[in-house]
Structures are given as structure tokens and as C-alpha cells.
Enzyme design. Structure first.
Site, PDB file in Angstrom:
ATOM      1  CD  GLU A 310      -5.859  -2.185  -1.512  1.00 38.83           C
ATOM      2  OE1 GLU A 310      -6.698  -1.472  -2.096  1.00 38.83           O
ATOM      3  OE2 GLU A 310      -4.837  -2.635  -2.082  1.00 38.83           O
ATOM      4  CD  GLU A 332      -4.794   1.810  -7.524  1.00 42.84           C
ATOM      5  OE1 GLU A 332      -4.023   1.846  -6.546  1.00 42.84           O
ATOM      6  OE2 GLU A 332      -5.877   1.185  -7.493  1.00 42.84           O
TER       7      GLU A 332
HETATM    8  N1  BES Z   1      -7.242  -1.342  -6.763  1.00 40.51           N
HETATM    9  C1  BES Z   1      -6.096  -2.144  -6.579  1.00 40.51           C
HETATM   10  C2  BES Z   1      -6.309  -3.596  -6.769  1.00 40.51           C
HETATM   11  C3  BES Z   1      -6.603  -4.053  -8.172  1.00 40.51           C
HETATM   12  C4  BES Z   1      -5.860  -3.668  -9.214  1.00 40.51           C
HETATM   13  C5  BES Z   1      -7.615  -4.902  -8.417  1.00 40.51           C
HETATM   14  C6  BES Z   1      -6.149  -4.110 -10.497  1.00 40.51           C
HETATM   15  C7  BES Z   1      -7.895  -5.336  -9.679  1.00 40.51           C
HETATM   16  C8  BES Z   1      -7.165  -4.935 -10.721  1.00 40.51           C
HETATM   17  C9  BES Z   1      -5.522  -1.970  -5.173  1.00 40.51           C
HETATM   18  O1  BES Z   1      -5.821  -0.781  -4.554  1.00 40.51           O
HETATM   19  C10 BES Z   1      -4.044  -1.999  -5.314  1.00 40.51           C
HETATM   20  O2  BES Z   1      -3.501  -1.115  -5.895  1.00 40.51           O
HETATM   21  N2  BES Z   1      -3.403  -3.027  -4.809  1.00 40.51           N
HETATM   22  C11 BES Z   1      -2.002  -3.256  -4.955  1.00 40.51           C
HETATM   23  C12 BES Z   1      -1.265  -3.139  -3.658  1.00 40.51           C
HETATM   24  C13 BES Z   1      -0.916  -1.733  -3.292  1.00 40.51           C
HETATM   25  C14 BES Z   1      -0.235  -1.676  -1.954  1.00 40.51           C
HETATM   26  C15 BES Z   1      -0.070  -1.039  -4.313  1.00 40.51           C
HETATM   27  C16 BES Z   1      -1.871  -4.653  -5.479  1.00 40.51           C
HETATM   28  O3  BES Z   1      -2.854  -5.384  -5.444  1.00 40.51           O
HETATM   29  O4  BES Z   1      -0.801  -5.016  -5.952  1.00 40.51           O
HETATM   30 ZN    ZN Z   2      -4.657   0.806  -5.113  1.00 42.96          ZN
END
Ligand code: BES
Ligand code: ZN
Length: 885
Positions: A310, A332
Site C-alpha cells: 500500500e 496492481e
Molecule cells: N487497491 C487494493 C485494494 C482494493 C482492491 C480495494 C479492490 C478495493 C477493491 C490494494 O492496493 C491491494 O491490492 N490490496 C491487496 C493486498 C496486496 C498486498 C496485494 C488486497 O487487499 O488483497
Molecule cells: Zn494494490
């Protein structure tokens, strides 16, 4: 709930917005069931001319209170407002005007956990991907960037803490005449223009830990982590991980933090892992809170990775965002690559790489080979929430890794520098991203770009011949890519394969390639068939290929067991060494499966059993690596290898037979290493200590496999001084000695010790949900009525229901269909509250067509039962219909 409309969004339909919103001023009057939101938007036409069309803003379940333009209340005839759209037909004849929108929302009733909602009495938001439109009407799309000023007002006692993006501008009591209103306010300003999905606010009563970080250019950044009162100490590791992430991004990517504050808030109701809102990250508390008594080593590693991920989004996602949601992998995939590299640098590179590849094969490969397959950059979606997939994330990361393999570290870094410089402040595309690598390196990446555009896992066949007389080695490579649901014809890929020719002494032979297709230690496979010759090779080498898993492919190599054993002992590439052993396991397991299906008793090669024993005791290898080398392929991995008409019971039997065979062939050696790995000093979550624990716990599993061998696990459970050892012992007892008095007692003890710790009870749910065998269907049904379970909480749902379907092959796929039925009912129950979480867990049905006919039929019935529900959410309908298609 957003009900499915059948609408499909297409990449080719992208058009820039006619209207821009350079400035957004929000005022929130926070109240559990009546929160008033006033949005003052500066609207400007893109053309600089007066508007020539209506202004259409997105909404979702909204209730409009009032509307004014340039200070004048609009009359009802000049607009139409529905819960999901605000259309203003009569606009001023000017290129800029001010629109004030008032909406009223009820955070307390928001169980979808998207938009503004309450968690443990605190106010919190989640706006990615399309949650902002549940707060106010807006151009809720990532290419509309706006500068936000946010005023928050709330009850001073109940909600003393008021946070939003950026820097705090002012705060104080709300005066109402001469009286104290009992309310207070805070104003936050974020100077960086951002898309609405990065907006966040938090209001509540939380404890915190504070720290600071001095950036490379000497700026002081205030760091805060906010958690439930009383849990402050458990945030220390997260804070440490944050500071290490900030330093690492400066050192490795040249990226400095850009605000005076960086806050993280942990909440216990969260749909995902965490969210990168500008200057105010919001986390699932599972990825913040840790101490030795309640968190495992895997939890610590997860915290480190998610904190880093993040934080890294601040540059890859926030400063440079996505033009549209088709470009999701731009932020991502790239950010996963960055967090993978960070963890590799903080811990052990080889161990990290193996763990990544295991995850990729367990999650992304089945997705890419099943009905939900889609390109890393999709061209169509019905529901964007369903595209936060392991293809976009993990395969997206692998694609970035391949770019670095092709370019080399130096050109890769120069290209990234150019990307940051050129696109800072932009809403960019994958084409923009690829262009910087092409420009810096002078390479043509057009064939390589197919990794973004074509779904499916390529397979590569390799054969090596050595001609002793000619002193020549010839490699024959052939690539293939099977059709996927939305693409029947595939083009040839550019596949970078790291390789070595290993000589009898275990060292790589410096062989000279004749012709093109090889650069250093990388073969560039671009054609369907490719032959590569190496001259001057007198001894017969052993081929080691796809080293480091340089390409996310399925590899089929003609190679003898002797050669694989040789690589498993000597390959200088530790990933390839692990892979050789894993391939041997896989072959032994599929053979055992066939024997069991044929009514026989499987047997295993003594050479393999001895190799495992030697690897376990090889002190030249770090314990964490040895633990991975001793971890057999999972039931899902074996299923994928078998491919069709799968019988999950026979897979479990085959795997158990190999565990027993390895354990009994090496019983004494394993017991000695188990003792040797016992902790000596105080607890530390560092990689070396965690590695010793993981080796010890893998060995515990082998040593506890024979029926009745409960002693060691029971005593480890009782004497454990940290959660890693305690949970591992509990899992071994529950899985290997299910129903034994020791297992029953340990499960009861665990529950009574940790009743007040929801995140620990999640482990208790997970362990029980993964007990092999159909009896677990009833266990899960009962646990759904346990006082610690809540259908509203995503962590509870995932731990119990999600884990059951994703990680218990013999129970979920119970031959009588009872597992599917239980799961389908639970999915529908979750869906009424939280469609996103329901849709996500429902993807566990994705491999239903590879089952044997009886189970296939039962699985289809369960899917059809879901799809026949009326008013299904767009989230769940999308998944179920694609899965059935
Ligand atoms: N931006 C995402 C979180 C997100 C995704 C919020 C879809 C709402 C809808 C965040 O940066 C993310 O990718 N989080 C991952 C963890 C990461 C270490 C891969 C998650 O939440 O699983
Ligand atoms: Zn992410």
C-alpha cells in the site's frame, strides 16, 4: 445492492470525460444513520467552451437532498436524480461553474463495506473501485482528478478522531451560538489531485502509535498507526515495516514520500487486505496487528508485504494512476512486483520466489485455465470488483518481472525513472508503461505485449540432445497456448527463459550458443518451434531451464529421474533445485493416484525418499528453504496435474501415502532435526527464526502422520510459547489425528484461550474447515452458529466458509454434493449483505468441470441454484454465469 443490469463495459468504448472536476470540497456531518454529505464541486468543461451536453454523475443507492449551481437552488425540472444517477440538463453557459450536492447516507446500515460505513463504532470508507458514488454523486472514474478539501464534523465524545487525506488544516469545537454543541470538526487538505477512489475518511475513537521518518532529501514525515484501544503494542511491527518500506523505495526505486503525514488505520470489517488512500491507508486489522502470542510468522510476513504494497502505491497508483479500470494491472501488477522485491530483499530471495510461485500456481494457473480466464489487461467486464484477480495482480507482477529479465536491471531502472518522470500526475495506460521500456532499451516489445492481452498459461516443451562426437548440445523448444473462453485463436508469445547447462561438477558450463535466440543466460522463445545449438560442449550437461521461474508457464521437459535428482542436489539456481524436487514429487503423486484408482497400493522410489532426507539435513541450505523443499504439492496442485475426471479422495490418499513413506524412511533424521530446530533465545519474527520454526513444523507434520502418533504434536501444543508453534501443532493434531482425544482437547483449549481474539479464532475456524473428509461439512455448518462467527464480517466468512471451499478438496467436493449445497447456501446468505465478498468466495467453483462426472453434476446443480435466485447482485451473477458458461 447493485443488481445486475447485464451491461458490459468495453475498453474500446473509453472516451475522456467532457467535464472535469478540478476542485472538490466535502463536508461530512457524521451520524450513524443520518450522515449529511455536502459536495461542492468546481466543474469545468474539457473543451474550455460552455457545455454542449448534460452533466451525468454516478451514484449508487443515493438519496439526493438538494442541488444548487453557482449558489442557486435548481428547480426539479432541470435535473433527474435516481439512486444511481444524477443528470443535470440545464447548465450555465460557462466553461466553469460550482455545483453543490447534498446527499444523506446511513453508514450504520451499510453492510456491503463499500462507501462510508461503520466498523466497531468507527466511521470508515472504502472507495475503490466504485464506492465513492455511494457517498455523493460524482464523476466516479479514475481519470477525473481533483484536489480535495474535507471538513469532518462529529460528536466530540464518540468520535474524537477525525482523519482524511493529506494534511490537517484546522480543528476545533463546533460552536452553536454561545453553547458548546458537543460536536467538533477537522479540516484536511490534500494538495495532490487524485481520483475519487483514493478518497478516505476515518472518524472514531482509536488508540495510536506515532513515529517519524526523515526522507532522503531531509523532509520530516509524521507517521501514525491507529488501532483499537489496548492494541497499540501490536502495531509496532507494522510501523517498523512501514519505515523499512519508505527507505527501500528511496534506495531501490528512487521514490520519496511527498506529504507531511502518513497515517494507517486498522479496521476489523474490511472487504480486502488494505487500501492505499492518499496519505491515509486503511487496513484490514489482520494486516496490522501482531504479537508473538496471537500472530504466526506467516502473519508477520503478510503484514510486511501489505504495508509495503500500500505504501508503494503512493507512486505506482496514486502519483501515477490508471486511466480506466481496464488498466488496473498498471498499478496492481506493478505494485505487487515492487512488494515482492521488497520482501525478497528483507528476507530470503530464493524462499520468497518459491513461495510466490507456489501461490501463482495455486491461484492464478487454475484461474487462467478455467472459465474465469481473462487477460492481465481485460477488454470487457460486467463488474469491476470481480477483476481484482490473481491474474491482474500476480500474473501482472510476473509480466513486469519478465520485462526486467529481458531488459536487465539497469535498463529496467532507467525505464522506471522515465515512467515516473514522464507520467507523474497522469492517469496512464499499459501502452504508456510499455513505451518507456521500448524507448530506453531500443527493443521491440510488441510481441511481448501479448502477455497483457492474451489469457491462458502458455506451455513449453523442451528436449535436450548432446552429441558427444560433435561436442554439441541442441535444445528443441516448442510453445503452445490453449484457447480460453473469450479467445479461441492465440498468437505466439515472447517467452524469456533463464537457463543453465549444468556440468557433472554442478557448475554451469560456459557454452557458446550458435545463432540468435540467446542473450546471456536467457533464451528468447518467440516462435512456435525453436532450435538452439551450443558448440564446444564435451561432457553431457543437465539442462536447467526456467530458472527463477523467469516465465509463468507450464514446462514439460524430457528428463530422466536421475537428471532431476542431480538438479535437486546441485543446481546453482535454488528455485530450479526446488522445482526439480517438486517435479519428482508430482510424478510420484500422480503415479500413486493412478495406482489407488486402480485398486492398488502405491510404492515410492527409495532414491526419492533418500533425497528428501538429505535435503532436510543439508546445512548448506537455510531452514526456511529446507521447509519448502519438504512441502509436498497441495491437493489442488495434484488435481491440476491430473487434469480431468478428478477424484479428490484418491488425491488425498496418494498424498498421505507419500507423507507416510517419506516420514517413515527418514523418521530418525527428521526427529533429530526437529529437536535441533527448537528455539533457543527469545522470540523474534525475523526470517531466520521464522525459518527454523517452519522447518520444525513441517517435520512435525511428517512425524505425526502415522496413526496414533499424537505425542509430539500434543506436547508442542502444550508447551508452545508463540502462535506459530501453537497453531502448527493444533493443525497437525486436527488434520493428522482428527477425532483423537488430544486433537479434541487442543481444539477446545485453543477456543477457550482465544475466545476474545477474533483474528485468532479465525485460525481456529480455518484449521477446522480444512480437516479432510466429508464430516467437515457438518462441522462448518455448526461453526457458522458459533458465537465467534459473524456472517457480516469478511474475515470470519473467509476463514470458515471461504477456506472450506478453497482448501478442503475432500469435504467441499463431498461425493453426495453436501459440501456444494452448504457452500451455495452460505454464499447467498453473504450476498444479501456483502455482494463483493460473496462473489469472491464463489470463485471456488471455478474448476468444477475437471471433476469426475458425479461431482461435476452436483457442482453444476449448486451453481444453477445460485443463478436462479432473482435480484442477484451484479457481482455474484457475473461470477456464476461465467463459471457456468
Ligand atoms: N487497491 C487494493 C485494494 C482494493 C482492491 C480495494 C479492490 C478495493 C477493491 C490494494 O492496493 C491491494 O491490492 N490490496 C491487496 C493486498 C496486496 C498486498 C496485494 C488486497 O487487499 O488483497
Ligand atoms: Zn494494490
Amino acid at each position: 445492492m447493485r443488481v445486475d443490469t447485464g451491461q458490459v463495459f468495453k475498453l474500446e468504448d473509453y472516451r475522456p470525460s467532457e467535464f472535469l472536476i478540478p476542485e472538490t470540497k466535502l463536508t461530512f456531518n457524521l451520524h450513524p444513520t443520518k450522515t449529511l454529505v455536502q459536495a461542492e464541486l468546481t466543474i469545468r468543461t474539457r473543451s474550455g467552451q460552455p457545455p454542449n451536453a448534460a452533466l451525468v454523475l454516478d451514484g449508487d443507492e443515493l438519496e439526493l437532498r438538494s442541488l444548487a449551481i453557482n449558489g442557486k437552488v435548481l428547480d426539479a425540472a432541470s435535473y433527474t436524480a435516481t439512486p444511481d444517477r444524477l443528470t443535470i440538463n440545464e447548465l450555465p453557459q460557462a466553461d466553469t461553474f460550482t455545483l453543490v450536492i447534498e446527499t444523506e447516507i446511513a453508514p450504520e446500515h451499510n453492510k456491503a463495506l463499500s462507501g462510508l460505513y461503520r466498523s466497531s463504532g468507527n466511521y470508515t470508507t472504502q472507495c475503490e473501485a466504485e464506492g465513492f458514488r455511494r457517498i455523493t454523486y460524482f464523476l466516479d472514474r479514475p481519470d477525473v482528478l481533483s484536489v480535495y478539501t474535507v471538513r469532518l464534523e462529529a460528536d466530540s465524545k464518540e468520535t474524537p478522531l477525525l482523519l482524511s487525506n493529506g494534511n490537517l488544516v484546522e480543528r476545533g469545537p463546533v460552536e452553536s451560538g454561545a453553547l458548546d454543541s458537543g460536536r467538533h470538526y477537522a479540516v484536511w487538505h490534500d494538495p495532490f489531485p487524485k481520483p475519487s477512489y483514493l478518497f478516505a475518511l476515518v472518524g472514531g475513537d482509536l488508540g495510536s502509535i506515532k513515529d517519524s521518518f526523515t526522507t532522503v532529501s531531509g523532509r520530516e514525515v509524521e507517521l501514525g498507526i491507529y488501532v483499537e484501544h489496548g492494541k497499540e503494542e501490536r502495531a509496532a511491527y507494522a510501523m517498523d515495516a512501514l519505515k523499512r518500506s519508505m527507505r527501500w523505495d528511496e534506495e531501490v526505486f528512487g521514490r520519496e514520500y511527498d506529504l507531511d503525514v502518513f497515517n494507517i488505520v486498522a479496521v476489523s470489517d474490511f472487504n480486502m487486505g488494505a487500501m492505499e488512500n492518499k496519505g491515509l491507508n486503511i487496513f484490514n486489522d489482520k494486516y496490522v496487528l501482531a504479537d508473538e502470542a496471537t500472530a504466526t510468522d506467516a502473519d508477520y510476513a503478510g503484514i510486511e508485504a501489505v504495508i509495503a504494497h500500500e505504501y508503494f502505491h503512493n507512486w505506482t497508483g496514486n502519483r501515477i494512476t490508471c486511466r480506466d479500470w481496464f488498466q488496473l494491472c498498471l498499478k496492481e501488477g506493478l505494485t505487487v512486483f515492487r512488494d515482492h522485491e521488497f520482501s525478497a530483499d528483507q528476507r530470503s530471495r530464493a524462499v520468497k520466489r518459491i513461495a510466490e510461485v507456489r501461490g501463482l500456481r495455486a491461484q492464478q494457473f487454475p484461474e487462467d485455465q478455467g472459465p474465469l480466464a481473462h487477460p492481465v489487461r481485460p477488454r470487457r467486464y460486467r463488474e469491476i470488483n470481480n477483476f481484482y484477480t490473481s491474474t491482474v495482480y500476480e500474473k501482472g507482477s510476473e509480466v513486469v518481472r519478465m520485462i526486467r529479465t529481458i531488459l536487465g536491471a539497469e535498463d529496467f531502472r532507467r525505464s522506471m525513472d522515465l515512467y515516473f518522470e514522464r507520467h507523474d500526475g497522469d492517469a496512464a495506460t499499459i501502452e504508456d508503461f510499455l513505451r518507456v521500456f521500448e524507448e530506453v532499451s531500443g527493443r521491440d516489445l510488441s510481441q511481448f505485449a501479448l502477455w497483457y492481452h492474451q489469457a491462458g498459461t502458455p506451455s513449453v516443451q523442451v528436449a535436450m540432445r548432446h552429441d558427444a562426437d560433435k561436442r554439441e548440445v541442441t535444445l528443441h523448444l516448442e510453445q503452445a497456448l490453449a484457447p480460453t473462453p473469450t479467445e479461441s485463436r492465440k498468437r505466439l508469445m515472447h517467452i524469456p527463459l533463464q537457463f543453465g547447462l549444468v556440468g557433472q561438477d554442478g557448475r554451469d558450463i560456459a557454452a557458446k550458443p550458435a545463432g540468435d535466440g540467446v542473450e546471456g543466460d536467457v533464451i528468447h522463445l518467440r516462435k512456435r518451434h525453436q532450435t538452439i545449438r551450443f558448440t564446444d560442449v564435451s561432457e553431457r550437461p543437465v539442462l536447467s531451464i526456467n530458472r527463477g521461474f523467469s516465465a509463468p508457464i507450464m514446462l514439460a521437459m524430457e528428463q530422466t529421474a536421475e537428471d532431476r535428482i542431480f538438479l535437486a542436489r546441485h543446481d546453482s539456481d535454488l528455485f530450479a533445485r526446488w522445482q526439480a524436487l517438486t517435479t519428482l514429487y508430482t510424478q510420484a503423486l500422480t503415479q500413486a493416484y493412478r495406482t489407488i484408482r486402480g485398486g492398488g497400493t502405491p510404492e515410492f522410489e527409495p532414491a526419492l525418499l533418500a533425497l528428501v532426507g538429505d535435503t532436510a539435513g543439508n546445512e548448506a541450505l537455510e531452514p526456511a528453504y529446507r521447509a519448502l523443499a519438504l512441502s509436498l504439492p497441495g491437493e489442488g496442485d495434484i488435481a491440476r496435474e491430473i487434469g480431468q475426471t478428478i477424484d479428490p479422495d484418491a488425491i488425498l490418499q496418494a498424498r498421505n501415502a507419500l507423507v507416510l513413506a517419506i516420514g517413515s524412511a527418514n523418521a530418525d533424521g527428521f526427529a533429530a532435526i526437529y529437536d535441533e530446530m527448537a528455539a533457543s533465545g527469545p522470540f523474534s519474527p525475523d526470517a531466520a527464526n521464522a525459518g527454523r520454526r517452519s522447518l520444525r513444523n513441517v517435520l512435525l507434520d511428517y512425524l505425526s502422520a502415522p496413526a496414533g502418533d499424537v505425542k509430539r504434536a500434543a506436547s508442542q501444543y502444550e508447551s508452545a510459547t508463540n502462535m506459530t508453534d501453537r497453531a502448527a501443532a493444533l493443525a497437525v493434531l486436527a488434520h493428522r489425528q482428527s477425532g483423537s482425544p488430544e486433537a479434541v482437547a487442543a481444539l477446545a483449549d485453543f477456543e477457550s484461550r482465544f475466545r476474545a481474539e477474533p483474528l485468532v479464532i479465525d485460525k481456529w475456524f480455518q484449521i477446522q474447515a480444512t480437516v479432510p473428509g466429508t464430516a467437515t461439512v457438518d462441522t462448518v455448518r455448526e461453526l457458522m452458529r458459533h458465537s465467534g462467527f459473524s456472517i457480516d464480517n469478511p474475515n470470519r466468512v473467509r476463514s470458515l466458509v471461504g477456506t472450506f471451499a478453497a482448501a478442503n478438496q475432500t469435504a467441499f467436493h463431498a461425493a453426495d454434493g453436501s459440501g456444494y449445497k452448504l457452500f451455495a447456501d452460505a454464499v447467498l446468505e453473504v450476498e444479501r449483505r456483502n455482494p463483493q465478498v460473496a462473489a469472491r468466495i464463489a470463485t471456488s467453483f471455478r474448476s468444477w468441470r475437471s471433476l469426475e462426472p458425479g461431482r461435476q453434476d452436483k457442482a453444476r446443480q449448486a451453481l444453477v441454484a445460485i443463478s436462479q435466485h432473482k435480484d442477484l447482485s451484479s457481482d455474484l451473477r457475473d461470477i456464476v454465469e461465467r463459471t457456468l458458461a
